[in-house]
Design a protein around this motif. Structure first.
Motif, PDB file in Angstrom:
ATOM      1  N   ASN A 305       0.818  -1.222   0.000  1.00 24.31           N
ATOM      2  CA  ASN A 305       0.000   0.000   0.000  1.00 24.31           C
ATOM      3  C   ASN A 305       0.846   1.265   0.000  1.00 24.31           C
ATOM      4  N   HIS A 306       2.103   1.134   0.429  1.00 21.21           N
ATOM      5  CA  HIS A 306       2.987   2.307   0.516  1.00 21.21           C
ATOM      6  C   HIS A 306       4.070   2.306  -0.557  1.00 21.21           C
ATOM      7  N   HIS A 308       5.049   2.732  -4.502  1.00 19.99           N
ATOM      8  CA  HIS A 308       4.586   3.290  -5.775  1.00 19.99           C
ATOM      9  C   HIS A 308       5.727   3.179  -6.790  1.00 19.99           C
TER      10      HIS A 308
END
Length: 368
Positions: A305-306, A308
């Motif tokens: 989720n963290h 990119h």
């Protein structure tokens, strides 16, 4: 008094357990990655199109359940109440500890729910093969035909039926033991006819390897057909309950069996001791790995989720995520196995309560 012969240890079963459980982890790790990649990217399409290749692992587990239970109980006269007590405690306690109690619908616990149903029906499975000693091949042919019709019905008929009023185990067919009946019976058949099956697979190893490769690649074509011709949803496209997958899973299980036999041969002819030790330990806690996998998978999801990065780079990092999940699940399971009383959480309790033996009189008779 009849002497009790010791059953030889089948080292190939160890490797089969390891292949199936770590295949499950790869399957679920890939699912986490697919959820974090943009749907329109080529990387997403690649992961989706190749995902069905990994889906043989579920049916492999079902096959192993039938195989191992039959190996342990077919050639003796078990007391079924004792059998149920032992099996329900070893699987039931972890089920209650890890999951939603009623439906087993969280964290891949459907397998335990299905296995508990198998334990109830297992005496009937044994009776079927013992009552028809000359018809075992016929049993498997009928079972396979039934399985084909089940898969056709699930894929092409069931989606168009209102099942809201159906009983839970029929509406949620993935948790119904009867939907996996062929694989349990197949495992039992291989156990009963082990030498014959082993010889057949050894004699046709090259052909089995070739068809396994062809059918694995065919799952990509199946994905394309489901999406572009049948216009199925992604959930239906990825379902393990498809006629093609029955054939692929069966051939893949046979291939894994052959790989296991090659391992059993190699360990007698100079296999590195650390490889043998790793496989044996992995097999020993394979059930625990299955149970605790939700922990590293949850952490992987939180980490993802963290993160990119471009989709293609994320796919290249999949081996790192898989190593994290596989290593984490093994370490947690091994901790539970080694440290009391946590073994009970993975079906390997270190503390056993035994009945106190009745006192014996001086004459040797048991006092009442």
């Amino acid at each position: 008094m009849a002497t009790k012969t010791k059953r030889p240890y089948l080292y190939e079963v160890d490797l089969m357990r390891v292949i199936f459980i770590f295949g499950v982890l790869l399957n679920h790790t890939t699912t986490v990655y697919m959820a974090h990649i943009v749907n329109t990217s080529n990387s997403q399409t690649f992961l989706e199109a190749t995902h069905l290749i990994l889906h043989f692992t579920r049916m492999g587990f079902m096959f192993m359940s039938g195989l191992v239970l039959t190996l342990n109980y077919y050639n003796r006269e078990p007391h079924w109440v004792t059998f149920w007590k032992k099996r329900f405690s070893s699987s039931g306690i972890p089920y209650l500890a890890w999951d939603a109690i009623i439906h087993g619908d969280q964290f891949y616990m459907y397998y335990i729910l299905v296995t508990l149903q198998l334990y109830v029906l297992f005496p009937l499975l044994v009776m079927l093969f013992k009552k028809m000693p000359n018809s075992h091949a016929g049993i498997m042919v009928v079972s396979f035909i039934i399985q084909i019709f089940l898969m056709i019905g699930i894929k092409y008929w069931l989606p168009h039926v209102d099942t809201s009023h159906w009983w839970f185990l029929f509406k949620n067919y993935g948790e119904n033991v009867l939907v996996y009946q062929f694989y349990f019976l197949f495992g039992a058949f291989v156990s009963i006819h082990y030498k014959e099956v082993d010889k057949f697979i050894g004699d046709h190893a090259k052909a089995i390897g070739f068809f396994t490769s062809v059918l694995a690649l065919g799952t990509v074509a199946l994905y394309w057909c489901n999406i572009h011709i049948l216009k199925l949803s992604m959930a239906a496209t990825m379902s393990v309950h498809q006629p093609y997958m029955l054939v692929y899973d069966t051939v893949m299980i046979i291939f894994v069996f052959w790989v296991g036999r090659r391992y059993a041969y190699a360990r007698q002819h100079g296999l590195w001791p650390w490889v043998d030790r790793w496989i044996h330990n992995g097999a020993k806690v394979s059930f625990g790995i299955y149970l605790v996998q939700m922990i590293p998978l949850t952490f992987l999801t939180l980490i993802m989720n963290h993160i990119h990065m471009p989709a293609w780079l994320l796919v290249l990092c999949l081996p790192i995520g898989y190593a994290f999940v596989a290593g984490g699940a093994f370490l947690i399971s091994w901790f539970c196995y080694k440290v009391p009383p946590f073994g009970v959480l993975i079906g390997r309790p270190q503390i056993h309560f035994k009945r106190k033996p009745a006192p014996v009189s001086e004459t040797g008779a048991t006092k009442k």
